[in-house]
Design a protein around this motif. Sequence first.
Motif, PDB file in Angstrom:
ATOM      1  N   ARG A 184     -13.366   2.852  13.533  1.00 45.35           N
ATOM      2  CA  ARG A 184     -14.470   3.808  13.423  1.00 45.35           C
ATOM      3  C   ARG A 184     -15.499   3.680  14.552  1.00 45.35           C
ATOM      4  O   ARG A 184     -16.211   4.639  14.850  1.00 45.35           O
ATOM      5  CB  ARG A 184     -15.194   3.634  12.086  1.00 45.35           C
ATOM      6  CG  ARG A 184     -14.312   3.742  10.858  1.00 45.35           C
ATOM      7  CD  ARG A 184     -13.962   5.159  10.522  1.00 45.35           C
ATOM      8  NE  ARG A 184     -13.179   5.239   9.293  1.00 45.35           N
ATOM      9  CZ  ARG A 184     -13.710   5.419   8.083  1.00 45.35           C
ATOM     10  NH1 ARG A 184     -15.030   5.531   7.940  1.00 45.35           N
ATOM     11  NH2 ARG A 184     -12.934   5.483   7.016  1.00 45.35           N
ATOM     12  N   LEU A 185     -15.623   2.491  15.140  1.00 43.87           N
ATOM     13  CA  LEU A 185     -16.611   2.236  16.185  1.00 43.87           C
ATOM     14  C   LEU A 185     -15.898   1.881  17.489  1.00 43.87           C
ATOM     15  O   LEU A 185     -14.821   1.275  17.463  1.00 43.87           O
ATOM     16  CB  LEU A 185     -17.541   1.073  15.787  1.00 43.87           C
ATOM     17  CG  LEU A 185     -18.398   1.272  14.537  1.00 43.87           C
ATOM     18  CD1 LEU A 185     -19.100  -0.033  14.168  1.00 43.87           C
ATOM     19  CD2 LEU A 185     -19.424   2.385  14.763  1.00 43.87           C
ATOM     20  N   PRO A 272     -19.901  -6.442  15.246  1.00 38.66           N
ATOM     21  CA  PRO A 272     -20.259  -5.998  16.597  1.00 38.66           C
ATOM     22  C   PRO A 272     -21.700  -5.493  16.648  1.00 38.66           C
ATOM     23  O   PRO A 272     -22.326  -5.264  15.608  1.00 38.66           O
ATOM     24  CB  PRO A 272     -19.263  -4.865  16.848  1.00 38.66           C
ATOM     25  CG  PRO A 272     -19.027  -4.287  15.477  1.00 38.66           C
ATOM     26  CD  PRO A 272     -19.027  -5.474  14.552  1.00 38.66           C
ATOM     27  N   PRO A 273     -22.254  -5.306  17.848  1.00 40.13           N
ATOM     28  CA  PRO A 273     -23.659  -4.897  17.976  1.00 40.13           C
ATOM     29  C   PRO A 273     -24.028  -3.642  17.191  1.00 40.13           C
ATOM     30  O   PRO A 273     -25.148  -3.535  16.694  1.00 40.13           O
ATOM     31  CB  PRO A 273     -23.816  -4.673  19.483  1.00 40.13           C
ATOM     32  CG  PRO A 273     -22.826  -5.619  20.094  1.00 40.13           C
ATOM     33  CD  PRO A 273     -21.645  -5.610  19.164  1.00 40.13           C
ATOM     34  N   ALA A 274     -23.106  -2.689  17.055  1.00 41.56           N
ATOM     35  CA  ALA A 274     -23.427  -1.427  16.390  1.00 41.56           C
ATOM     36  C   ALA A 274     -23.824  -1.600  14.933  1.00 41.56           C
ATOM     37  O   ALA A 274     -24.510  -0.738  14.366  1.00 41.56           O
ATOM     38  CB  ALA A 274     -22.248  -0.460  16.486  1.00 41.56           C
ATOM     39  N   VAL A 275     -23.417  -2.706  14.305  1.00 42.60           N
ATOM     40  CA  VAL A 275     -23.751  -2.893  12.885  1.00 42.60           C
ATOM     41  C   VAL A 275     -24.943  -3.828  12.684  1.00 42.60           C
ATOM     42  O   VAL A 275     -25.407  -3.985  11.555  1.00 42.60           O
ATOM     43  CB  VAL A 275     -22.540  -3.420  12.074  1.00 42.60           C
ATOM     44  CG1 VAL A 275     -21.312  -2.553  12.314  1.00 42.60           C
ATOM     45  CG2 VAL A 275     -22.237  -4.881  12.379  1.00 42.60           C
ATOM     46  N   HIS A 276     -25.448  -4.458  13.744  1.00 47.83           N
ATOM     47  CA  HIS A 276     -26.503  -5.447  13.577  1.00 47.83           C
ATOM     48  C   HIS A 276     -27.757  -4.866  12.933  1.00 47.83           C
ATOM     49  O   HIS A 276     -28.295  -5.430  11.965  1.00 47.83           O
ATOM     50  CB  HIS A 276     -26.866  -6.084  14.921  1.00 47.83           C
ATOM     51  CG  HIS A 276     -25.774  -6.919  15.502  1.00 47.83           C
ATOM     52  ND1 HIS A 276     -25.848  -7.511  16.748  1.00 47.83           N
ATOM     53  CD2 HIS A 276     -24.548  -7.270  15.005  1.00 47.83           C
ATOM     54  CE1 HIS A 276     -24.745  -8.168  16.996  1.00 47.83           C
ATOM     55  NE2 HIS A 276     -23.935  -8.031  15.963  1.00 47.83           N
ATOM     56  N   ASN A 277     -28.254  -3.751  13.470  1.00 50.05           N
ATOM     57  CA  ASN A 277     -29.504  -3.197  12.933  1.00 50.05           C
ATOM     58  C   ASN A 277     -29.370  -2.736  11.490  1.00 50.05           C
ATOM     59  O   ASN A 277     -30.198  -3.110  10.634  1.00 50.05           O
ATOM     60  CB  ASN A 277     -30.009  -2.064  13.826  1.00 50.05           C
ATOM     61  CG  ASN A 277     -30.591  -2.564  15.130  1.00 50.05           C
ATOM     62  OD1 ASN A 277     -30.889  -3.753  15.283  1.00 50.05           O
ATOM     63  ND2 ASN A 277     -30.758  -1.680  16.099  1.00 50.05           N
ATOM     64  N   PRO A 278     -28.359  -1.915  11.152  1.00 48.23           N
ATOM     65  CA  PRO A 278     -28.267  -1.491   9.743  1.00 48.23           C
ATOM     66  C   PRO A 278     -27.973  -2.643   8.792  1.00 48.23           C
ATOM     67  O   PRO A 278     -28.481  -2.667   7.669  1.00 48.23           O
ATOM     68  CB  PRO A 278     -27.140  -0.452   9.741  1.00 48.23           C
ATOM     69  CG  PRO A 278     -26.378  -0.689  10.998  1.00 48.23           C
ATOM     70  CD  PRO A 278     -27.363  -1.210  11.990  1.00 48.23           C
TER      71      PRO A 278
END
Length: 292
Positions: A184-185, A272-278
């Motif tokens: 997905r990412l 991965p970085p894309a999931v860190h904030n959420p």
Amino acid sequence: MQQFIDAAPGIRLWTEQRGPADAPPLLLVMGAQATGVGWPEPLVDALAEHHRVIRYDHRDTGRSTWAFEERPYRIADLATDVRAVLDGLGIGRAHLVGMSLGGMLAQMVLADHPDRCLSATLIGTSALSTTPYTRPDGSTVPAGELPGIAPEVLELWSRPVEEHGEAAEVARRITHWRVLAGDRLPFDADWFRSLERRVIAHTGHHRTSTAHGRAATDGMLRTDRLAANEVPTLVISAPAEPVFPPPHPQHLAQCVRGARLVEIPGMGHALPPAVHNPLTAAILAHTAAAAG
């Protein structure tokens, strides 16, 4: 701050603490064969703005004792290590955040020692319960008939880990992460390469132990105790998860009394970085709510 904890006779566990010493403790529990350094630095730093964050190396990973061949253990013994880390650091209660196998260890602590848990967050894991899954339409599925691990993951896991040098080992691990991360990412091979190089530098070598895959799994079910849970619990749902795919998160949320479910868009069985904030936002909102 780094510190070694004596968890059992002949077993020492590496730990690291970050954040204010007087902040609510939050213990990160990684998955099978994974070191504490597997928790990404930006995620740890973000959590440490609000918590005294502790991460540690399981037995047979990182800088902790590698001794499975001489002293075999059960997966359940790794759950006792969670409490040993808290005891060794003088922590009575903590927020637990468990990933994959770490989520199972967190469930065992949640069930057996709820007095040690301020809250629990369970990521990329499966319920230690025989309770059937109830679909949205009201029909049920036996726990043992939920979707299994994706074939491409099983194929990778079936390959023997051969010694061809550090560069080849890093490449093997990146291939592994590419499959675990899901589709997905976008996959950032350079980011995962940097992660694995940090893990190797931390460990001091590039060998991979198979101890956790060989450890006995008896005594892990906690059906009744999870159904009676009173500790605030958050279950993270990852739509691209290939190891415990949906509806495993939904089933887990049904098995743990009072659990809430939050989906992280695009997430697989990786960080991965894309999931860190959420993911950080979900964890911090949960721990804040648990604190009242």
